[in-house]
Design a protein around this motif. Structure first.
Motif: not given
Lengths: 121, 423
Positions: B18-27, B35-45, B196-199
């Motif tokens: 999931l992180i890799v998918i979201l990271y690519i989408a974010g890039m 940013a609010k939503w991006r941040y929210f997703i990371w908190i959930m993860i 990937f968690i550090y990323l």
């Protein structure tokens, strides 16, 4: 150089923040923590600081005065140097919220960023 | 504990995807999503990484199998890494706050305090947050959870910049970003083995800052945005004072800061609804990850998914555990029909969830041989039947074939049948 214990550090802060030479009495009256204001304690700490090479003292008539040898900036650099290096690696600020804690930039890069945001607005 | 470490690995793997998918989408779309939503997703993860338990099915789509004996080793290695990782983080933190405490002094300048109070009242903050000047820090910062304080470096800021800087730190306070950082670094320590968690943490922190920038600059005009951008540049410039010989190698953050300044200057509306949809999608992914992935420990030395049939002829049954490859080869010779029949009720995941209380296959075989009084084992498997785990063991003595069912926990004989091979 060694990291100063808190009591000695408090005295050095007073010395750095005031005009030098500074007298024993001035140091005592400028100390923030009231607990350590006993003159005998202060004198012991001052002698230790002289031994460590942080201060020199001289006698002007009745009064003994002190002059710092190590500047605040040098000592700050010593005490924080290590973590400022790591600080740029973003490991130290895990639990603080900063305005900026990323990588360091060159002066040239900063200048071009400034120009760039001025152009954008 | 064993099933816990397996859940942890499952979580680590599924969240990595999931992180890799979201990271690519974010890039690709970083300037488009709020940013609010991006941040929210990371908190959930991060929360999902911390609590590795998910709804499970008996038969997930993908199964990873780990031989049982490795589970124990990985648990020990994991615990060691966890303590080291957490220890380093805590030691750094206490060292940092200790030094900051020595070098800070409360700000009494009325001009600065007036600006500070006006920002406090603008955001209706009643909690007491003391403002310090601190020579050991190089950027303004908020620290402390129970008794938060703001530290300003020993830099003269123009009043309008100072207001924005203080607002930035106070918005971190209202967003509860420090608590979220605790969540994030705990997740990081638990998943220390996963790069990937550090990323993720890096991206999460930059989205945290972006969300903070966004909150300050909502409805702001370009003049304010420029001022804000310049105060960030100003802080970076002042940090150059602290150059030491070793750190010059770390140049190259220009891309990150450019991205941040770009969104500071960008007044366009962001795609809120799409971002919200992606956030929803991520939550669904997190919750259903247990249905897709599963790691399980297999109690036999070979990591085969099919039941193992032991048909070593001529060797003693007790030595079979040492020759797993033989078992595997022989297995294909004569038991194809059984495999098909058994695959449906034997549940490789749950059955093998490594109960320490379960007796080993070797033990079960011994029980059978003792009961018959000799002979040899021809086939065995672990089965799950009405929530009971049992070994089905076939044995041969003379001309008689035996079928035994052994309770996998107690070792008692649940049933036995025998018939002559000539029938």
């Amino acid at each position: 150089m060694k990291k100063l214990p808190n009591a000695e550090f408090e005295i050095m802060k007073v010395v750095w923040n005031n005009e030098s030479p500074i007298s024993t009495n001035q140091i005592i009256s400028n100390l923030k923590s009231k607990a350590s204001r006993k003159p005998q304690t202060i004198l012991t700490l001052l002698i230790r600081l002289i031994d460590r090479g942080f201060l020199v003292s001289e006698k002007n008539g009745k009064e003994r005065t002190y002059i710092p040898i190590i500047t605040e900036k040098d000592y700050l650099q010593f005490e924080t140097g290590d973590f400022i290096d790591r600080y740029y690696d973003n490991s130290i600020t895990d639990l603080v919220n900063t305005l900026y804690d990323g990588k360091r930039l060159t002066e040239k890069e900063l200048e071009s960023l400034s120009v760039w945001i001025r152009e954008r607005s | 504990m064993n099933s816990w470490i397996l859940s942890l690995f499952e979580t680590s793997i599924s969240m990595t995807v999931l992180i890799v998918i979201l990271y690519i989408a974010g890039m690709l779309f970083i300037s488009k999503f709020a940013a609010k939503w991006r941040y929210f997703i990371w908190i959930m993860i991060a929360a999902a990484l911390l609590f590795p338990f998910r709804p499970k099915t008996i038969r997930p789509l993908i199964t990873f199998e780990i031989p049982e004996q490795y589970v124990m080793y990985s648990l020990i290695i994991w615990a060691f890494g966890f303590l080291v990782s957490l220890g380093i983080k805590l030691a750094n933190y206490f060292r940092f706050t200790g030094t900051a405490k020595r070098w800070r002094s409360e700000i009494t300048d009325k001009e600065i305090l007036d600006i500070y109070y006006s920002v406090l009242s603008k955001h209706h903050i009643t909690k007491e947050i003391t403002l310090y000047e601190c020579r050991s820090v190089t950027t303004p910062m908020l620290l402390g959870i129970r008794n938060p304080v703001i530290l300003l470096p020993d830099i003269e800021f123009p009043p309008d910049e100072l207001a924005l800087i203080l607002e930035h730190e106070l918005i971190h306070h209202t967003h509860k970003d420090l608590l979220i950082k605790i969540l994030s670094i705990t997740a990081q320590s638990i998943h220390w083995f996963n790069p990937f968690i550090y990323l993720m943490d890096k991206v999460m922190q930059s989205d945290c800052e972006a969300y903070c920038d966004e909150s300050i600059l909502v409805n702001a005009d370009s003049g304010t945005r420029q001022l804000y951008g310049e105060s960030i540049i100003g802080v970076i410039r002042k940090q150059n004072r602290y150059k030491t010989a070793f750190s010059t190698a770390f140049f190259g953050g220009v891309k990150d800061i450019k991205r941040r300044l770009n969104s500071v200057m960008n007044k366009n509306k962001k795609w809120n609804s799409l971002a919200a949809f992606i956030a929803f999608f991520s939550v669904v992914c997190i919750l259903s990850s247990g249905l897709l992935f599963s790691a399980c420990a297999v109690s036999t030395p070979d990591a085969s998914n099919t039941p193992v049939h032991d048909t070593n002829r001529g060797t003693k049954p007790e030595t079979n555990a040492d020759t797993p490859q033989n078992e595997n080869i022989n297995n294909t010779e004569n038991t194809n029909n059984e495999k098909d029949g058994n695959n449906t009720d034997s549940l490789p995941n749950d059955k093998a969830r490594t109960d320490k209380n379960m007796i080993s296959a070797e033990k079960a075989k011994k029980i059978v041989l003792n009961d018959i009084g000799g002979g040899k084992i021809t086939a065995y498997e672990l089965e799950r039947d009405d929530h009971m785990m049992q070994y089905e063991i076939e044995a041969m003595k003379g001309d008689t074939e035996y079928d035994y069912s052994i309770d996998a926990f107690s070792g008692t004989i649940l049933g036995k049948e025998s018939e002559s091979i000539f029938d």
